[in-house]
Design a protein around this motif. Sequence first.
Motif, PDB file in Angstrom:
ATOM      1  N   GLY A  33     -78.978   4.662  91.278  1.00 24.73           N
ATOM      2  CA  GLY A  33     -79.914   5.138  90.271  1.00 24.73           C
ATOM      3  C   GLY A  33     -80.760   6.304  90.710  1.00 24.73           C
ATOM      4  N   ARG A  34     -80.637   6.752  91.967  1.00 26.46           N
ATOM      5  CA  ARG A  34     -81.464   7.866  92.436  1.00 26.46           C
ATOM      6  C   ARG A  34     -80.631   9.134  92.525  1.00 26.46           C
ATOM      7  NH1 ARG A  34     -85.464   8.278  97.657  1.00 26.46           N
ATOM      8  NH2 ARG A  34     -86.755   7.084  96.241  1.00 26.46           N
ATOM      9  N   SER A  35     -81.190  10.225  92.057  1.00 22.36           N
ATOM     10  CA  SER A  35     -80.518  11.502  92.159  1.00 22.36           C
ATOM     11  C   SER A  35     -81.019  12.246  93.393  1.00 22.36           C
ATOM     12  CB  SER A  35     -80.800  12.349  90.914  1.00 22.36           C
ATOM     13  OG  SER A  35     -80.304  13.665  91.099  1.00 22.36           O
ATOM     14  N   TYR A  36     -80.096  12.922  94.077  1.00 17.19           N
ATOM     15  CA  TYR A  36     -80.461  13.726  95.238  1.00 17.19           C
ATOM     16  C   TYR A  36     -80.195  15.200  94.966  1.00 17.19           C
ATOM     17  CZ  TYR A  36     -80.989   9.374  97.731  1.00 17.19           C
ATOM     18  OH  TYR A  36     -81.426   8.124  98.129  1.00 17.19           O
ATOM     19  N   SER A  37     -80.179  15.567  93.684  1.00 22.41           N
ATOM     20  CA  SER A  37     -80.024  16.967  93.316  1.00 22.41           C
ATOM     21  C   SER A  37     -81.256  17.746  93.765  1.00 22.41           C
ATOM     22  CB  SER A  37     -79.863  17.099  91.802  1.00 22.41           C
ATOM     23  OG  SER A  37     -81.060  16.716  91.156  1.00 22.41           O
ATOM     24  N   VAL A  99     -87.249  21.523 103.180  1.00 23.54           N
ATOM     25  CA  VAL A  99     -86.211  21.335 104.195  1.00 23.54           C
ATOM     26  C   VAL A  99     -86.461  20.047 104.969  1.00 23.54           C
ATOM     27  CG1 VAL A  99     -85.300  22.215 106.381  1.00 23.54           C
ATOM     28  CG2 VAL A  99     -85.602  23.763 104.448  1.00 23.54           C
ATOM     29  N   ARG A 100     -87.704  19.829 105.408  1.00 25.08           N
ATOM     30  CA  ARG A 100     -88.040  18.600 106.135  1.00 25.08           C
ATOM     31  C   ARG A 100     -87.781  17.377 105.269  1.00 25.08           C
ATOM     32  NH1 ARG A 100     -91.237  18.927 110.767  1.00 25.08           N
ATOM     33  NH2 ARG A 100     -91.943  21.021 111.330  1.00 25.08           N
ATOM     34  N   HIS A 101     -88.214  17.461 104.023  1.00 24.28           N
ATOM     35  CA  HIS A 101     -88.060  16.316 103.120  1.00 24.28           C
ATOM     36  C   HIS A 101     -86.575  16.036 102.863  1.00 24.28           C
ATOM     37  CE1 HIS A 101     -89.410  13.537  99.961  1.00 24.28           C
ATOM     38  NE2 HIS A 101     -88.365  13.952  99.291  1.00 24.28           N
ATOM     39  N   ALA A 102     -85.799  17.090 102.608  1.00 29.55           N
ATOM     40  CA  ALA A 102     -84.374  16.911 102.336  1.00 29.55           C
ATOM     41  C   ALA A 102     -83.640  16.376 103.568  1.00 29.55           C
ATOM     42  CB  ALA A 102     -83.758  18.243 101.897  1.00 29.55           C
ATOM     43  N   ALA A 103     -84.018  16.866 104.738  1.00 27.37           N
ATOM     44  CA  ALA A 103     -83.385  16.381 105.973  1.00 27.37           C
ATOM     45  C   ALA A 103     -83.695  14.903 106.197  1.00 27.37           C
ATOM     46  CB  ALA A 103     -83.859  17.209 107.164  1.00 27.37           C
ATOM     47  N   LYS A 104     -84.922  14.507 105.875  1.00 25.94           N
ATOM     48  CA  LYS A 104     -85.325  13.110 106.029  1.00 25.94           C
ATOM     49  C   LYS A 104     -84.518  12.214 105.083  1.00 25.94           C
ATOM     50  CE  LYS A 104     -89.428  10.105 105.814  1.00 25.94           C
ATOM     51  NZ  LYS A 104     -88.960   9.202 104.743  1.00 25.94           N
ATOM     52  N   GLU A 105     -84.393  12.612 103.835  1.00 24.88           N
ATOM     53  CA  GLU A 105     -83.643  11.797 102.881  1.00 24.88           C
ATOM     54  C   GLU A 105     -82.153  11.749 103.247  1.00 24.88           C
ATOM     55  OE1 GLU A 105     -84.266  12.012  98.762  1.00 24.88           O
ATOM     56  OE2 GLU A 105     -86.450  11.932  98.889  1.00 24.88           O
ATOM     57  N   LEU A 106     -81.619  12.870 103.737  1.00 28.18           N
ATOM     58  CA  LEU A 106     -80.218  12.882 104.141  1.00 28.18           C
ATOM     59  C   LEU A 106     -79.988  11.932 105.314  1.00 28.18           C
ATOM     60  CD1 LEU A 106     -77.411  14.159 103.729  1.00 28.18           C
ATOM     61  CD2 LEU A 106     -78.067  15.899 105.407  1.00 28.18           C
ATOM     62  N   ALA A 107     -80.917  11.929 106.267  1.00 29.19           N
ATOM     63  CA  ALA A 107     -80.804  11.027 107.421  1.00 29.19           C
ATOM     64  C   ALA A 107     -80.877   9.567 106.975  1.00 29.19           C
ATOM     65  CB  ALA A 107     -81.907  11.324 108.430  1.00 29.19           C
ATOM     66  N   GLU A 108     -81.731   9.280 105.992  1.00 33.74           N
ATOM     67  CA  GLU A 108     -81.836   7.915 105.477  1.00 33.74           C
ATOM     68  C   GLU A 108     -80.533   7.479 104.802  1.00 33.74           C
ATOM     69  OE1 GLU A 108     -85.207   8.155 102.938  1.00 33.74           O
ATOM     70  OE2 GLU A 108     -86.683   7.978 104.564  1.00 33.74           O
ATOM     71  N   GLU A 206     -74.578  15.231  97.598  1.00 33.37           N
ATOM     72  CA  GLU A 206     -75.640  15.817  96.790  1.00 33.37           C
ATOM     73  C   GLU A 206     -76.831  16.193  97.669  1.00 33.37           C
ATOM     74  OE1 GLU A 206     -77.033  14.828  92.258  1.00 33.37           O
ATOM     75  OE2 GLU A 206     -77.199  13.217  93.728  1.00 33.37           O
ATOM     76  N   ALA A 207     -77.222  15.282  98.570  1.00 35.20           N
ATOM     77  CA  ALA A 207     -78.353  15.543  99.455  1.00 35.20           C
ATOM     78  C   ALA A 207     -78.039  16.659 100.442  1.00 35.20           C
ATOM     79  CB  ALA A 207     -78.732  14.265 100.198  1.00 35.20           C
ATOM     80  N   ALA A 208     -76.801  16.704 100.929  1.00 37.49           N
ATOM     81  CA  ALA A 208     -76.407  17.761 101.868  1.00 37.49           C
ATOM     82  C   ALA A 208     -76.461  19.124 101.195  1.00 37.49           C
ATOM     83  CB  ALA A 208     -75.004  17.478 102.402  1.00 37.49           C
ATOM     84  N   ASP A 209     -75.997  19.201  99.948  1.00 31.53           N
ATOM     85  CA  ASP A 209     -76.066  20.461  99.204  1.00 31.53           C
ATOM     86  C   ASP A 209     -77.511  20.887  98.984  1.00 31.53           C
ATOM     87  OD1 ASP A 209     -73.325  20.562  99.062  1.00 31.53           O
ATOM     88  OD2 ASP A 209     -73.196  19.752  97.030  1.00 31.53           O
ATOM     89  N   GLN A 213     -79.399  24.374 100.265  1.00 27.06           N
ATOM     90  CA  GLN A 213     -80.117  25.253  99.350  1.00 27.06           C
ATOM     91  C   GLN A 213     -81.579  25.388  99.762  1.00 27.06           C
ATOM     92  OE1 GLN A 213     -78.727  27.097  96.828  1.00 27.06           O
ATOM     93  NE2 GLN A 213     -80.735  28.067  96.846  1.00 27.06           N
ATOM     94  N   ALA A 214     -82.184  24.299 100.206  1.00 28.29           N
ATOM     95  CA  ALA A 214     -83.584  24.348 100.633  1.00 28.29           C
ATOM     96  C   ALA A 214     -83.762  25.274 101.833  1.00 28.29           C
ATOM     97  CB  ALA A 214     -84.072  22.943 100.973  1.00 28.29           C
ATOM     98  N   ARG A 215     -82.814  25.213 102.760  1.00 30.99           N
ATOM     99  CA  ARG A 215     -82.885  26.106 103.925  1.00 30.99           C
ATOM    100  C   ARG A 215     -82.783  27.570 103.513  1.00 30.99           C
ATOM    101  NH1 ARG A 215     -79.044  22.268 107.656  1.00 30.99           N
ATOM    102  NH2 ARG A 215     -80.723  21.152 108.749  1.00 30.99           N
ATOM    103  N   LYS A 216     -81.900  27.850 102.560  1.00 29.87           N
ATOM    104  CA  LYS A 216     -81.766  29.223 102.068  1.00 29.87           C
ATOM    105  C   LYS A 216     -83.065  29.690 101.420  1.00 29.87           C
ATOM    106  CE  LYS A 216     -76.761  29.083 101.174  1.00 29.87           C
ATOM    107  NZ  LYS A 216     -75.704  29.122 100.117  1.00 29.87           N
ATOM    108  N   ASP A 217     -83.662  28.823 100.616  1.00 27.17           N
ATOM    109  CA  ASP A 217     -84.884  29.194  99.900  1.00 27.17           C
ATOM    110  C   ASP A 217     -86.044  29.425 100.860  1.00 27.17           C
ATOM    111  OD1 ASP A 217     -83.471  28.986  97.585  1.00 27.17           O
ATOM    112  OD2 ASP A 217     -84.336  27.079  96.954  1.00 27.17           O
TER     113      ASP A 217
END
Length: 285
Positions: A33-37, A99-108, A206-209, A213-217
């Motif tokens: 039920g959670r989106s990682y877009s 980037v930090r937040h996305a990396a944390k969620e990806l690791a989880e 989804e989280a990896a993508d 994108q976050a790193r690029k931004d």
Amino acid sequence: MDHRGGFRALGLAIAFIAAAANFSPAHAYRRGGRSYSYSAMRQRQQMFVNTAANAQLNAAKQVLDAAEAKGSNAQSKLDASLGKLREEAQKFHEAQSLVRHAAKELAEIEQEILEEQKDDSPYAKAAKLVEAARKKLKDIELQVLEEPNAKLQLSGLSGAKLADERDSILHRRADWLEAKTALDMEAAELAHIRTELFKNDKHWKEAADTLVQARKDESAAEQMTHSGASGRMGLNLTAKNAAEAATVARAAIAQAEAVLRANRGGRYPNQQPGSRNYRSPGANK
């Protein structure tokens, strides 16, 4: 079997399935039920930013109160409040990075995927082989280094010289090299299985993508501001006396309030905890 018997059997089957579902590991449903877009993760990150901004705001107000305090323990209160402000300011700074937040969620997500692997899964079997190969290598290493000739070569050495001589001794031993090669092969196979598990998980992809994108931004933002900090302000959190501490606190308050104002007027104005339209991160569909 009559109709009543058939319905009774069907009911028992449904009850069994429901009971099995209730006893399934909780982590099997964490990602459901959670989106990682990018947009969904950005929304969750903004909630964390607001929480961190409010924490910095409150800590800065405590510094202001402590700066006005009198008495024998006034300085210790001021020092303690400044320490708390430094802690919250660091959290606030880190929270502002997607980037930090996305990396944390990806690791989880990765941790959850690995936790879901059963004992008889290819991943679990490969992990056991790696541990066995690592133990064998360690046993051979201890055996080699305990030999009289090895002890004599290592005696009197320390630091980098000791490490270099240990490596030299081990790399001259065929049994150690064979065990090292076996460990490398098992570890490579485990890494391959792990990578395939991640690539086959839609949430991970989804989280990896989003992380890419976050790193690029953030990289683009750093180039635009030439600050190397994605436009996020730093704070001078050192103070020699109460007057300087009050100046630091006022700067921290202004910084936190500016971010809170920007977020309220941004893309997700009603997504803060406590607001009428707030939805928890897990409620994203």
